[in-house]
Scaffold this active site. Structure first.
Site, PDB file in Angstrom:
ATOM      1  N   TYR A 125      -3.260   4.343  -2.817  1.00 10.97           N
ATOM      2  CA  TYR A 125      -3.068   4.570  -1.381  1.00 10.97           C
ATOM      3  C   TYR A 125      -2.143   5.753  -1.116  1.00 10.97           C
ATOM      4  O   TYR A 125      -2.133   6.308  -0.011  1.00 10.97           O
ATOM      5  CB  TYR A 125      -2.511   3.314  -0.703  1.00 10.97           C
ATOM      6  N   HIS A 180       0.813  -1.217   0.000  1.00  9.21           N
ATOM      7  CA  HIS A 180       0.000   0.000   0.000  1.00  9.21           C
ATOM      8  C   HIS A 180       0.849   1.270   0.000  1.00  9.21           C
ATOM      9  O   HIS A 180       0.372   2.334   0.400  1.00  9.21           O
ATOM     10  CB  HIS A 180      -0.980  -0.006   1.184  1.00  9.21           C
TER      11      HIS A 180
END
Length: 421
Positions: free
Chosen positions: A244, A194
């Site tokens: 992200y 992420h």
């Protein structure tokens, strides 16, 4: 070949089963075991899974059980997709950090730390039982936060790799924009779970032509819109960040949005109720269209590819996985868990060499790696001070007053999951 899914009662599971059915030549599964303490959901999803396999003529069997030891006994691989505390805990993770003006998110920031503290001890307990039942079994972790969970598993000596669907999702998106077969699109993918960047998009394989500059020139607006980041930023970076990264690159904007609309957890909880109602229909024998909005796109393809490589030496020659750094990125500790392309086979994953990383990205990776190290210490050993240190180290927090208040909030909202609190 037997594969066990821990968290088999998840509404994700039909996506996974659909992949097993369609890709049977890649992974010739004979038995799929779904285990979950939520037996009502497990029975529902087990029945749908059998119908999906039957519709596609797959000869494998589906077994459901709440007995974890029975489920993992004899398994060649165990896939973890659990959520400790369910959507209710996720709702908390996404809301109380906002009171301090910090992003509320289930995999990063204060909410991500809360999830790690709930999850790591449970996953390690499961992994110990897998090792006792079958020490040769591979553990594939899809449970967030994948980087921290995988690091915990590797530190404890388990045969484990982490899996995320971000890379395969971008590969499929780029292939569609290029009007080409996804198998011919290779990503130079680097970062942490992420927290990743696509630094090249290559036609024809790892040594192919880098078409990322042309891709951004022709389709930059579309890519930027999907990431919800401004097109000029992508042009200046010259790479495609994971979506992200928006939590870092547009933190205050995200906080303003989160304060004025329902949480993602609330949306997913509503979607799950609708999905479970659909799953209860005995006439349903395929994954419903609604499932595509649940998240985890192409998760099944990535999971099948990884399991096939680990168990059969088959699948794609290079795959994006979460694994130990071991010198791949020289600015990070060897035991850091990184997300990169790797050659995967029955002996595990060997990351391919990565070109020097831009300091703009390397610096953020180093900061988040330090946070993950502190987060793991807090998850393994507890204490308010360890939680505070992890929060203070996180680039999305970084102020002692915020870290102090968020520590109190985290403990208050998760006390039932923290044996030391």
């Amino acid at each position: 070949m037997k594969l066990t899914v821990v968290g088999g009662g998840s509404t994700y599971t039909p996506e996974l089963v659909d992949g097993f059915a369609r890709l049977r030549d890649t992974l010739p599964l004979t038995e799929l075991v779904l285990t979950d303490p939520a037996t009502d959901r497990l029975d529902l999803i087990g029945a749908l899974s059998r119908r999906i396999l039957a519709r596609q003529g797959h000869p494998g069997t589906v077994t459901t059980t709440a007995d974890l030891d029975a489920a993992v006994d004899g398994a060649d691989a165990v896939l973890l997709q659990l959520r400790v505390g369910g959507q209710a805990a996720r709702q908390q993770d996404e809301t109380w950090p906002l009171e301090c003006g910090c992003v509320g998110q289930e995999t990063t920031g204060a909410g991500g730390l809360a999830k790690a503290l709930r999850t790591v001890p449970v996953v390690l307990g499961i992994a110990d039982r897998v090792r006792r039942a079958n020490p040769d079994a591979w553990i594939i972790d899809f449970t967030n936060p994948v980087g921290i969970v995988t690091r915990a598993l590797l530190r404890a000596g388990h045969k484990a790799l982490g899996l995320c669907n971000v890379a395969i999702g971008l590969q499929r998106k780029f292939a569609a924009l290029l009007d080409t077969d996804p198998a011919g699109v290779h990503l130079d993918h680097v970062g942490l779970n992420h927290l990743t960047w696509e630094t090249a998009v290559r036609r024809g394989g790892p040594d192919g032509e880098d078409v990322l500059p042309a891709l951004l020139a022709a389709h930059g607006d579309t890519i930027a819109a999907d990431l919800r980041l401004p097109r000029p930023l992508l042009d200046r970076l010259g790479v495609v960040p994971s979506y992200y990264l928006r939590y870092f690159y547009a933190h205050d904007e995200v906080v303003r949005e989160q304060r004025t609309k329902p949480s993602r957890a609330a949306e997913v909880a509503d979607m799950e109720r609708r999905l479970l109602a659909l799953y209860a229909d005995p006439g349903l024998d395929e994954k419903p269209a609604l499932l595509s909005r649940r998240g985890g796109a192409f998760y099944s393809e990535a999971a099948v590819d990884l399991a096939a490589a680990l168990l059969r030496g088959a699948g794609s020659p290079h795959q994006v996985v979460n694994t130990a750094n071991n010198g791949t990125l020289p600015f990070l500790p060897d035991d850091a868990v990184i997300e990169v392309q790797a050659a995967v086979g029955p002996k595990g994953a060997s990351p391919v060499p990565v070109p020097p990383v831009d300091p703009l990205f390397a610096g953020l990776m180093a900061g988040v790696t330090a946070y993950e190290d502190l987060a793991l210490e807090a998850a393994l050993h507890g204490s308010r001070d360890r939680v505070f240190r992890a929060l203070l180290a996180h680039p999305l927090i970084g102020q002692y007053a915020y870290a102090d208040r968020l520590t109190d909030e985290l403990v208050a909202h998760n006390r039932e999951y923290l044996t030391w609190a």
